[in-house]
Each structure stands twice: as structure tokens, then as C-alpha cells.
Scaffold this motif. Structure first.
Motif, PDB file in Angstrom:
ATOM      1  N   MET A 182       0.830  -1.174   0.000  1.00 56.84           N
ATOM      2  CA  MET A 182       0.000   0.000   0.000  1.00 56.84           C
ATOM      3  C   MET A 182       0.875   1.238   0.000  1.00 56.84           C
ATOM      4  SD  MET A 182      -2.386   1.706   2.840  1.00 56.84           S
ATOM      5  CE  MET A 182      -1.138   2.890   3.197  1.00 56.84           C
ATOM      6  N   ARG A 183       0.501   2.189  -0.823  1.00 51.11           N
ATOM      7  CA  ARG A 183       1.194   3.469  -0.834  1.00 51.11           C
ATOM      8  C   ARG A 183       0.434   4.453   0.024  1.00 51.11           C
ATOM      9  NH1 ARG A 183       1.971   3.143  -7.091  1.00 51.11           N
ATOM     10  NH2 ARG A 183       3.751   1.748  -7.148  1.00 51.11           N
ATOM     11  N   LYS A 184       1.120   5.490   0.447  1.00 52.89           N
ATOM     12  CA  LYS A 184       0.443   6.537   1.207  1.00 52.89           C
ATOM     13  C   LYS A 184      -0.621   7.184   0.329  1.00 52.89           C
ATOM     14  CE  LYS A 184       4.234   7.694   4.265  1.00 52.89           C
ATOM     15  NZ  LYS A 184       5.127   8.737   4.755  1.00 52.89           N
ATOM     16  N   TRP A 185      -1.616   7.758   0.977  1.00 50.26           N
ATOM     17  CA  TRP A 185      -2.669   8.465   0.266  1.00 50.26           C
ATOM     18  C   TRP A 185      -2.171   9.848  -0.124  1.00 50.26           C
ATOM     19  CZ3 TRP A 185      -7.304   6.263  -0.984  1.00 50.26           C
ATOM     20  CH2 TRP A 185      -7.617   5.053  -0.345  1.00 50.26           C
ATOM     21  N   LYS A 186      -2.488  10.252  -1.336  1.00 50.10           N
ATOM     22  CA  LYS A 186      -2.134  11.579  -1.796  1.00 50.10           C
ATOM     23  C   LYS A 186      -3.419  12.366  -2.023  1.00 50.10           C
ATOM     24  CE  LYS A 186       0.306  14.165  -5.339  1.00 50.10           C
ATOM     25  NZ  LYS A 186       1.078  14.120  -6.568  1.00 50.10           N
ATOM     26  N   ARG A 187      -3.515  13.520  -1.398  1.00 51.32           N
ATOM     27  CA  ARG A 187      -4.672  14.391  -1.566  1.00 51.32           C
ATOM     28  C   ARG A 187      -4.421  15.299  -2.762  1.00 51.32           C
ATOM     29  NH1 ARG A 187      -8.260  17.020   2.664  1.00 51.32           N
ATOM     30  NH2 ARG A 187      -9.213  18.783   1.590  1.00 51.32           N
ATOM     31  N   VAL A 188      -5.388  15.357  -3.674  1.00 48.51           N
ATOM     32  CA  VAL A 188      -5.288  16.192  -4.868  1.00 48.51           C
ATOM     33  C   VAL A 188      -6.515  17.094  -4.910  1.00 48.51           C
ATOM     34  CG1 VAL A 188      -5.142  16.196  -7.381  1.00 48.51           C
ATOM     35  CG2 VAL A 188      -4.076  14.346  -6.082  1.00 48.51           C
ATOM     36  N   GLU A 189      -6.291  18.403  -4.949  1.00 45.91           N
ATOM     37  CA  GLU A 189      -7.405  19.349  -5.012  1.00 45.91           C
ATOM     38  C   GLU A 189      -7.861  19.472  -6.461  1.00 45.91           C
ATOM     39  OE1 GLU A 189      -8.859  20.471  -2.359  1.00 45.91           O
ATOM     40  OE2 GLU A 189      -7.325  19.813  -0.931  1.00 45.91           O
ATOM     41  N   THR A 190      -9.169  19.318  -6.681  1.00 45.00           N
ATOM     42  CA  THR A 190      -9.735  19.457  -8.019  1.00 45.00           C
ATOM     43  C   THR A 190     -10.904  20.429  -7.953  1.00 45.00           C
ATOM     44  OG1 THR A 190     -11.413  17.716  -7.829  1.00 45.00           O
ATOM     45  CG2 THR A 190      -9.178  17.022  -8.467  1.00 45.00           C
ATOM     46  N   ALA A 191     -11.430  20.814  -9.103  1.00 40.52           N
ATOM     47  CA  ALA A 191     -12.576  21.723  -9.159  1.00 40.52           C
ATOM     48  C   ALA A 191     -13.802  21.112  -8.486  1.00 40.52           C
ATOM     49  CB  ALA A 191     -12.895  22.075 -10.609  1.00 40.52           C
ATOM     50  N   GLU A 192     -13.902  19.784  -8.479  1.00 38.27           N
ATOM     51  CA  GLU A 192     -15.040  19.092  -7.846  1.00 38.27           C
ATOM     52  C   GLU A 192     -14.787  18.788  -6.375  1.00 38.27           C
ATOM     53  OE1 GLU A 192     -13.645  17.649 -10.821  1.00 38.27           O
ATOM     54  OE2 GLU A 192     -14.991  18.970 -11.935  1.00 38.27           O
ATOM     55  N   GLY A 193     -13.668  19.204  -5.848  1.00 40.03           N
ATOM     56  CA  GLY A 193     -13.329  18.921  -4.453  1.00 40.03           C
ATOM     57  C   GLY A 193     -12.123  18.005  -4.378  1.00 40.03           C
ATOM     58  N   PRO A 194     -11.678  17.719  -3.150  1.00 41.03           N
ATOM     59  CA  PRO A 194     -10.478  16.879  -3.012  1.00 41.03           C
ATOM     60  C   PRO A 194     -10.714  15.449  -3.477  1.00 41.03           C
ATOM     61  CG  PRO A 194     -11.411  17.397  -0.857  1.00 41.03           C
ATOM     62  CD  PRO A 194     -12.206  18.149  -1.867  1.00 41.03           C
ATOM     63  N   ARG A 195      -9.665  14.880  -4.027  1.00 39.11           N
ATOM     64  CA  ARG A 195      -9.637  13.474  -4.427  1.00 39.11           C
ATOM     65  C   ARG A 195      -8.463  12.839  -3.687  1.00 39.11           C
ATOM     66  NH1 ARG A 195     -13.855  11.690  -7.373  1.00 39.11           N
ATOM     67  NH2 ARG A 195     -12.529  10.240  -8.476  1.00 39.11           N
ATOM     68  N   PHE A 196      -8.548  11.546  -3.480  1.00 38.35           N
ATOM     69  CA  PHE A 196      -7.526  10.842  -2.712  1.00 38.35           C
ATOM     70  C   PHE A 196      -7.024   9.668  -3.542  1.00 38.35           C
ATOM     71  CE2 PHE A 196     -10.303  13.169  -0.012  1.00 38.35           C
ATOM     72  CZ  PHE A 196      -9.447  13.805   0.854  1.00 38.35           C
ATOM     73  N   ARG A 197      -5.706   9.661  -3.762  1.00 32.58           N
ATOM     74  CA  ARG A 197      -5.083   8.652  -4.610  1.00 32.58           C
ATOM     75  C   ARG A 197      -4.174   7.748  -3.776  1.00 32.58           C
ATOM     76  NH1 ARG A 197      -3.136  12.840  -9.341  1.00 32.58           N
ATOM     77  NH2 ARG A 197      -5.231  13.257 -10.154  1.00 32.58           N
ATOM     78  N   SER A 198      -4.169   6.492  -4.156  1.00 31.44           N
ATOM     79  CA  SER A 198      -3.271   5.533  -3.528  1.00 31.44           C
ATOM     80  C   SER A 198      -3.103   4.364  -4.489  1.00 31.44           C
ATOM     81  CB  SER A 198      -3.827   5.051  -2.177  1.00 31.44           C
ATOM     82  OG  SER A 198      -2.848   4.299  -1.486  1.00 31.44           O
ATOM     83  N   ALA A 199      -2.458   3.328  -4.024  1.00 31.22           N
ATOM     84  CA  ALA A 199      -2.295   2.106  -4.810  1.00 31.22           C
ATOM     85  C   ALA A 199      -2.236   0.929  -3.847  1.00 31.22           C
ATOM     86  CB  ALA A 199      -1.030   2.174  -5.655  1.00 31.22           C
ATOM     87  N   LEU A 200      -2.785  -0.170  -4.285  1.00 37.76           N
ATOM     88  CA  LEU A 200      -2.751  -1.416  -3.519  1.00 37.76           C
ATOM     89  C   LEU A 200      -2.175  -2.509  -4.393  1.00 37.76           C
ATOM     90  CD1 LEU A 200      -6.327  -1.373  -1.927  1.00 37.76           C
ATOM     91  CD2 LEU A 200      -4.179  -1.029  -0.705  1.00 37.76           C
ATOM     92  N   ASP A 201      -1.414  -3.399  -3.775  1.00 35.53           N
ATOM     93  CA  ASP A 201      -0.988  -4.606  -4.471  1.00 35.53           C
ATOM     94  C   ASP A 201      -2.215  -5.509  -4.616  1.00 35.53           C
ATOM     95  OD1 ASP A 201       1.654  -3.771  -4.612  1.00 35.53           O
ATOM     96  OD2 ASP A 201       2.214  -4.778  -2.729  1.00 35.53           O
ATOM     97  N   ALA A 202      -2.165  -6.425  -5.540  1.00 30.22           N
ATOM     98  CA  ALA A 202      -3.301  -7.318  -5.792  1.00 30.22           C
ATOM     99  C   ALA A 202      -3.679  -8.099  -4.539  1.00 30.22           C
ATOM    100  CB  ALA A 202      -2.984  -8.269  -6.941  1.00 30.22           C
ATOM    101  N   HIS A 203      -2.666  -8.611  -3.805  1.00 33.50           N
ATOM    102  CA  HIS A 203      -2.982  -9.398  -2.605  1.00 33.50           C
ATOM    103  C   HIS A 203      -3.593  -8.516  -1.514  1.00 33.50           C
ATOM    104  CE1 HIS A 203       1.012  -7.916  -1.350  1.00 33.50           C
ATOM    105  NE2 HIS A 203       0.594  -8.139  -0.120  1.00 33.50           N
ATOM    106  N   GLU A 204      -3.215  -7.238  -1.460  1.00 32.52           N
ATOM    107  CA  GLU A 204      -3.815  -6.324  -0.479  1.00 32.52           C
ATOM    108  C   GLU A 204      -5.285  -6.061  -0.811  1.00 32.52           C
ATOM    109  OE1 GLU A 204      -0.054  -3.528   0.867  1.00 32.52           O
ATOM    110  OE2 GLU A 204      -1.012  -3.114  -1.066  1.00 32.52           O
TER     111      GLU A 204
END
Length: 194
Positions: A1-23
């Protein structure tokens, strides 16, 4: 799992991350187990005449006997043994409040679980969720952690580790992974760098 990244967009904040398949597979399994527990509790609720007459949903009036489910659906008030009115007042109040509110609480928990499952990348990889979904992720992961923590008998003082031969040793690693996943997302929701 990667840390969550907050991204500000015109529609409000979005949260990005990544998971391995087994996770992703593990998280899906844990959330499905949680949902099954909630469904079992709800479907075992006794029929109530008031519900039949008014259409108001009612739930159990007694707390769950299972420690894990009791942790997820605790009493509203703790009995006051030294209270002048005695503990029966709190027990009666708990019974009434549980009967009225448990269906809504279960529904909210089930909704959060479904939103997590709907936004979970089933084969792993990068993904992005909206703020409302991020709140659902935090709530659902917290419920899974509470359930798993109860099974592991985790209290304020740990355990921080279990012997390798302990039958639940691997589950403690999962509990700690869920803790990190939740913590990073909470920090993202608060707008802090993790």
C-alpha cells in the motif's frame, strides 16, 4: 500500500493511492466478512408489532452476545451501578435505543462497506476516490480493525507482537496494516502530509 495523496480538483479533493493485488483481495475478503456479520445480526432481529403497524424498522433490544459484534454495536450508555436509580434505568434506555437505532447503524456500516468495495481496485493498482468515499473507507476500515482487534484481544497496552507460533500472529500484521492504511487516509482528509 502506498500513502494516500490528496489532490485538489474543481469538484473537491480526491484521494489517490495504490494497492498490491494481494492487499486488494485481503481487504475485499475482510469487508465481505464484516458485511456478513452485520447481515446476520440484522436478519436475526425478532419481529416487532410496532414495526408491522407503523413501518418503522426496529432491531434487537438486547446487545450482541458475541464480543466482536458487541464491539461494533456497543451499548449507548454504560450501567451506573452506583447511580441512585440503579443500573436498570441504563439497561432499559439501552434496550429502547438499540431497538430504535441499531437498524440505521447497521445500514450506515453496510453503506460504508459497499462504497469501499465499489471503489476498491479488485486486481490492485492505482486508484482515486472522492471525499465522500474516503470517509466511507475510513469508517469501514475502522470497523474491520475493531472486529479484528477484538478477536486479537488488543487493548490499550497491545499486544505489539505475538510469537510466530501463535495461531493469530499473521492477523496482528493485518491489523497493523489496516491501522496504517486508515491513519494515512485520515491525515489526507485533514489536509496533512503523511
Amino acid at each position: 500500500m502506498r500513502k494516500w495523496k490528496r489532490v485538489e480538483t474543481a469538484e473537491g479533493p480526491r484521494f489517490r493511492s495504490a494497492l498490491d493485488a494481494h492487499e486488494a483481495t485481503l481487504l475485499q475478503s475482510l469487508v465481505n466478512s464484516l458485511t456478513e456479520m452485520l447481515d446476520e445480526r440484522e436478519t436475526s432481529s425478532p419481529t416487532d408489532e410496532l414495526e408491522e403497524l407503523t413501518g418503522m424498522r426496529t432491531g434487537h433490544s438486547t446487545p450482541p452476545e458475541d464480543d466482536t459484534m458487541l464491539r461494533l454495536l456497543p451499548d449507548f450508555f454504560r450501567p451506573q451501578h452506583d447511580h441512585p436509580a440503579g443500573s436498570r434505568t441504563a439497561e432499559s434506555l439501552n434496550s429502547a435505543l438499540r431497538s430504535l437505532h441499531e437498524p440505521e447503524i447497521i445500514e450506515a456500516k453496510r453503506h460504508a462497506a459497499q462504497r469501499l468495495l465499489d471503489t476498491l481496485p479488485l486486481s490492485g493498482g492505482r486508484f482515486e476516490i472522492a471525499e465522500d468515499d474516503a470517509h466511507c473507507w475510513v469508517a469501514c476500515v475502522n470497523d474491520v480493525r475493531l472486529a479484528l482487534g477484538t478477536m486479537l484481544e488488543i487493548g490499550a497496552d497491545g499486544p505489539d507482537h505475538l510469537p510466530a507460533e501463535h495461531p493469530m500472529a499473521g492477523h496482528l500484521d493485518v491489523y497493523q496494516w489496516l491501522t496504517v492504511l486508515q491513519e494515512y487516509l485520515v491525515l489526507g482528509l485533514m489536509g496533512k502530509r503523511s
